[in-house]
Design a protein around this motif. Structure first.
Motif, PDB file in Angstrom:
ATOM      1  N   MET A  79       0.883  -1.037   0.056  1.00 32.31           N
ATOM      2  CA  MET A  79       0.037  -0.129  -0.005  1.00 32.31           C
ATOM      3  C   MET A  79       0.829   1.024   0.066  1.00 32.31           C
ATOM      4  SD  MET A  79      -2.972  -0.624   2.601  1.00 32.31           S
ATOM      5  CE  MET A  79      -3.996  -2.240   2.665  1.00 32.31           C
ATOM      6  N   ASN A  80       0.321   2.401  -0.493  1.00 34.79           N
ATOM      7  CA  ASN A  80       0.805   3.479  -0.442  1.00 34.79           C
ATOM      8  C   ASN A  80      -0.169   4.761  -0.691  1.00 34.79           C
ATOM      9  OD1 ASN A  80       3.082   5.425  -0.236  1.00 34.79           O
ATOM     10  ND2 ASN A  80       4.101   4.628  -1.965  1.00 34.79           N
ATOM     11  N   GLY A  81       0.326   6.040  -0.068  1.00 32.34           N
ATOM     12  CA  GLY A  81      -0.699   7.040  -0.433  1.00 32.34           C
ATOM     13  C   GLY A  81      -1.601   7.003   0.831  1.00 32.34           C
ATOM     14  N   HIS A  82      -2.762   7.847   0.635  1.00 30.08           N
ATOM     15  CA  HIS A  82      -3.853   7.607   1.428  1.00 30.08           C
ATOM     16  C   HIS A  82      -4.763   6.594   1.042  1.00 30.08           C
ATOM     17  CE1 HIS A  82      -2.550  11.645   2.627  1.00 30.08           C
ATOM     18  NE2 HIS A  82      -2.665  11.928   1.147  1.00 30.08           N
ATOM     19  N   PHE A  83      -4.991   5.730   2.368  1.00 28.68           N
ATOM     20  CA  PHE A  83      -5.793   4.686   1.965  1.00 28.68           C
ATOM     21  C   PHE A  83      -6.549   4.313   3.269  1.00 28.68           C
ATOM     22  CE2 PHE A  83      -6.613   0.727  -0.454  1.00 28.68           C
ATOM     23  CZ  PHE A  83      -6.702  -0.313   0.537  1.00 28.68           C
ATOM     24  N   ASN A  84      -7.977   3.971   3.030  1.00 26.23           N
ATOM     25  CA  ASN A  84      -8.571   3.423   4.095  1.00 26.23           C
ATOM     26  C   ASN A  84      -9.508   2.194   3.580  1.00 26.23           C
ATOM     27  OD1 ASN A  84      -8.788   5.636   6.264  1.00 26.23           O
ATOM     28  ND2 ASN A  84      -8.877   6.689   4.535  1.00 26.23           N
ATOM     29  N   PHE A  85      -9.316   1.089   4.610  1.00 24.01           N
ATOM     30  CA  PHE A  85      -9.654  -0.082   4.178  1.00 24.01           C
ATOM     31  C   PHE A  85     -10.663  -0.661   5.136  1.00 24.01           C
ATOM     32  CE2 PHE A  85      -9.710  -4.942   3.197  1.00 24.01           C
ATOM     33  CZ  PHE A  85      -9.168  -4.877   1.943  1.00 24.01           C
ATOM     34  N   HIS A  86     -11.788  -0.874   4.412  1.00 24.99           N
ATOM     35  CA  HIS A  86     -13.308  -1.167   5.310  1.00 24.99           C
ATOM     36  C   HIS A  86     -13.655  -2.565   4.962  1.00 24.99           C
ATOM     37  CE1 HIS A  86     -12.845   3.110   5.919  1.00 24.99           C
ATOM     38  NE2 HIS A  86     -13.338   3.273   4.801  1.00 24.99           N
ATOM     39  N   TYR A  87     -13.518  -3.632   5.748  1.00 23.35           N
ATOM     40  CA  TYR A  87     -14.022  -4.832   5.862  1.00 23.35           C
ATOM     41  C   TYR A  87     -15.459  -5.141   5.970  1.00 23.35           C
ATOM     42  CZ  TYR A  87     -14.189 -10.050   6.669  1.00 23.35           C
ATOM     43  OH  TYR A  87     -14.716 -11.261   6.818  1.00 23.35           O
ATOM     44  N   ASP A  88     -16.073  -5.607   4.993  1.00 23.18           N
ATOM     45  CA  ASP A  88     -17.740  -6.066   5.116  1.00 23.18           C
ATOM     46  C   ASP A  88     -17.707  -7.363   5.706  1.00 23.18           C
ATOM     47  OD1 ASP A  88     -20.320  -6.179   4.869  1.00 23.18           O
ATOM     48  OD2 ASP A  88     -20.429  -5.913   2.953  1.00 23.18           O
ATOM     49  N   GLU A  89     -18.073  -7.607   7.035  1.00 22.32           N
ATOM     50  CA  GLU A  89     -18.119  -8.807   7.546  1.00 22.32           C
ATOM     51  C   GLU A  89     -19.342  -9.467   6.903  1.00 22.32           C
ATOM     52  OE1 GLU A  89     -18.107  -8.373  11.934  1.00 22.32           O
ATOM     53  OE2 GLU A  89     -16.677  -6.840  11.607  1.00 22.32           O
ATOM     54  N   ASN A  90     -20.131  -9.057   6.339  1.00 17.81           N
ATOM     55  CA  ASN A  90     -21.296  -9.734   5.672  1.00 17.81           C
ATOM     56  C   ASN A  90     -20.844 -10.667   4.728  1.00 17.81           C
ATOM     57  OD1 ASN A  90     -24.075 -10.375   5.549  1.00 17.81           O
ATOM     58  ND2 ASN A  90     -24.275  -9.143   3.758  1.00 17.81           N
ATOM     59  N   LEU A  91     -19.545 -10.504   4.231  1.00 21.09           N
ATOM     60  CA  LEU A  91     -19.251 -11.553   3.234  1.00 21.09           C
ATOM     61  C   LEU A  91     -19.006 -12.828   3.675  1.00 21.09           C
ATOM     62  CD1 LEU A  91     -16.299  -9.143   1.371  1.00 21.09           C
ATOM     63  CD2 LEU A  91     -18.543 -10.131   0.248  1.00 21.09           C
ATOM     64  N   ARG A  92     -18.624 -12.932   4.998  1.00 18.97           N
ATOM     65  CA  ARG A  92     -18.628 -14.308   5.634  1.00 18.97           C
ATOM     66  C   ARG A  92     -19.970 -15.070   5.293  1.00 18.97           C
ATOM     67  NH1 ARG A  92     -16.239 -12.118  11.387  1.00 18.97           N
ATOM     68  NH2 ARG A  92     -14.121 -11.457  10.505  1.00 18.97           N
ATOM     69  N   ARG A  93     -20.982 -14.273   5.466  1.00 23.14           N
ATOM     70  CA  ARG A  93     -22.488 -15.067   5.059  1.00 23.14           C
ATOM     71  C   ARG A  93     -22.806 -15.137   3.976  1.00 23.14           C
ATOM     72  NH1 ARG A  93     -23.040 -11.678   9.835  1.00 23.14           N
ATOM     73  NH2 ARG A  93     -23.867 -10.015   8.378  1.00 23.14           N
ATOM     74  N   VAL A  94     -22.768 -14.162   2.937  1.00 21.88           N
ATOM     75  CA  VAL A  94     -23.125 -14.058   1.554  1.00 21.88           C
ATOM     76  C   VAL A  94     -21.968 -14.206   0.523  1.00 21.88           C
ATOM     77  CG1 VAL A  94     -25.127 -12.860   2.495  1.00 21.88           C
ATOM     78  CG2 VAL A  94     -23.073 -11.715   1.336  1.00 21.88           C
ATOM     79  N   GLY A  95     -20.860 -14.143   0.756  1.00 26.45           N
ATOM     80  CA  GLY A  95     -19.681 -14.228  -0.260  1.00 26.45           C
ATOM     81  C   GLY A  95     -19.481 -15.572  -0.461  1.00 26.45           C
ATOM     82  N   PRO A  96     -18.639 -15.594  -1.560  1.00 26.79           N
ATOM     83  CA  PRO A  96     -17.997 -17.124  -1.896  1.00 26.79           C
ATOM     84  C   PRO A  96     -17.214 -17.828  -0.807  1.00 26.79           C
ATOM     85  CG  PRO A  96     -16.815 -15.471  -3.041  1.00 26.79           C
ATOM     86  CD  PRO A  96     -17.951 -14.620  -1.970  1.00 26.79           C
TER      87      PRO A  96
END
Length: 452
Positions: free
Chosen positions: A423-440
């Motif tokens: 990573m570099n620069g300005h960066f904000n990483f927001h994890y969507d916990e709903n992926l545990r239920r509806v993601g692959p």
């Protein structure tokens, strides 16, 4: 020669002693045979008891295999809709396998009971003692009691399963993760929980709804496997065995660090099946003031060499797109645009995918509506400029670089799994916990085990 004669009363005593001696010997022999029989029964039962559990486990393994017959990254709901196959019979919400015989009187029975997306498995294994103790019939005949040696010993086990999510942490990698740059942070929210989202979106304006599960993890066991630098990790930092985490003077990891992360990242294979060819348009189509060289207006499976300009996916369209050559979008207006309620699964079967410009504009704001899968050929993945991103990336063979510039904040909403991260620069990483239920997912795994 003279023969000595014993008195009659003495001869009777000798006979009595002889009979008593024979009686004692007979009782001793009978006791020995009973002891041998008891020991034989105990050994046979112990062998059958252990072997029956192995038989039961064979039934559980068959049930798990049946649940997970589809390829990796399958849709769990679709998988549970196809269980009445390969000899399995449906009985309401219960699926029963045919009895599997292994030997003379040894077998297992297994059923799958659907309970939402947490199927329950019930398996019974039975092993005959005659299969394990060949001498049992002869011993039974000698002792006049053959039945106990053949009595089966059943073991019944109930197993609860759950989905094994592909995106179980915010950011995962096989190798090093370097969170260099300024104003880099991770956190989480839950698009499926109104208490931790704003109408399914990341709660930018409501910090109280944010969560601290922005975990960063790697399988690497090297020194400085994760370089946090001055980043703010609102979650855990996890490495492989003996790996270490480097934290700068202005950085922190709210959930602490550990070195017990060890996850297998299976390779991606493009799913088989017919596709429609999607060539770049000779003349761009202008939609809402933006020129698009690729337009998908109907649901289906498509393939093209590589993106030669912006991509538009229409409203309510459910599409899969396979790229077979490098893609490099670097213009200011370059984008992948998903109209409201659109969903795109992108397979990149090429060495390079690079996207700057406006990035991935996912109108629904739901990460599960844009899924990026990189095959083993996909070794470089780059998001740069001010390219915002809402989706989930799974490219276990790709080196992933992310860089934001200028005064803007470069936001990533979703999750990622790659080979390395820089990573570099300005960066904000927001994890969507709903992926545990509806993601692959990788499929179904055992969550609990109980013998009945």
């Amino acid at each position: 020669m003279q023969c000595r004669r014993f008195p009659a009363d003495l001869s009777g005593q000798i006979l009595l002693v002889t009979l008593l001696t024979c009686g004692v010997l007979g009782l001793t022999l009978a006791g020995t045979l009973l002891l041998v029989q008891s020991q034989s029964l105990s050994v046979a039962r112990s062998l059958c008891w252990n072997a029956s559990l192995a038989m039961t486990e064979a039934g559980i393994e068959e049930a798990l295999t049946h649940l997970n017959r589809n390829a990796p990254f399958f849709d769990p709901q679709a998988a549970t809709n196809n269980l009445a196959a390969f000899g399995w019979v449906q009985e309401g919400n219960l699926y029963r396998a045919p009895r599997r015989h292994l030997g003379n009187g040894s077998y297992y029975d297994v059923v799958i009971l659907l309970e939402g997306m947490q199927p329950r498995i019930l398996a019974t294994g039975v092993v005959s003692r005659a299969d394990l103790v060949p001498s049992a019939p002869a011993m039974g005949t000698i002792l006049g009691d053959q039945a106990p040696l053949h009595a089966p010993v059943p073991r019944i086990v109930q197993v609860q399963t759950r989905i094994d999510p592909l995106f179980s942490v915010a950011m995962a990698a096989e190798g090093q993760i370097d969170l260099a740059g300024n104003n880099v942070s991770t956190d989480s929210f839950d698009s499926g929980d109104p208490n931790h989202s704003e109408n399914g979106m990341y709660p930018y304006n409501n910090p109280a709804k944010r969560k601290k599960n922005g975990d960063v993890a790697t399988n690497s066991g090297l020194i400085n496997s994760i370089n946090v630098g001055n980043a703010n990790v609102n979650g855990r930092a996890m490495t492989g065995p003996n790996g270490t985490v480097a934290i700068g003077p202005r950085g922190y990891v709210s959930g602490g660090t550990n070195d017990d992360f060890n996850v297998v990242f299976p390779p991606v294979a493009v799913p088989p099946g017919p596709t429609f060819y999607l060539p770049p348009l000779p003349v761009p189509v202008t939609i809402d003031g933006v020129d698009y060289k690729h337009v998908i207006l109907m649901s289906g499976r498509y393939t093209t060499e590589g993106l030669r300009g912006s991509l538009y996916v229409g409203t309510n369209v459910q599409a899969t797109l396979i790229l077979t050559e490098n893609t490099k979008l670097s213009g200011n207006s370059d984008r992948i645009y998903l109209a409201p309620h659109a969903r795109l699964i992108l397979y990149v079967d090429a060495p390079l995918f690079s996207l700057k410009g406006q990035g991935v504009i996912n109108s629904s704001g739901r990460a599960e509506n844009f899924l990026y899968f990189g095959t083993p050929r996909n070794t470089t993945l780059a998001l740069g400029g001010n390219a915002a991103f809402t989706g989930a990336i799974y490219a276990p063979d790709a080196d992933f670089t992310l860089g934001g510039g200028g005064r803007d904040t470069y936001d990533f909403v979703g999750a990622s799994v790659t080979k390395t991260v820089k990573m570099n620069g300005h960066f904000n990483f927001h994890y969507d916990e709903n992926l545990r239920r509806v993601g692959p997912s990788r499929g179904f795994v055992v969550s609990s085990w109980r013998e009945l």
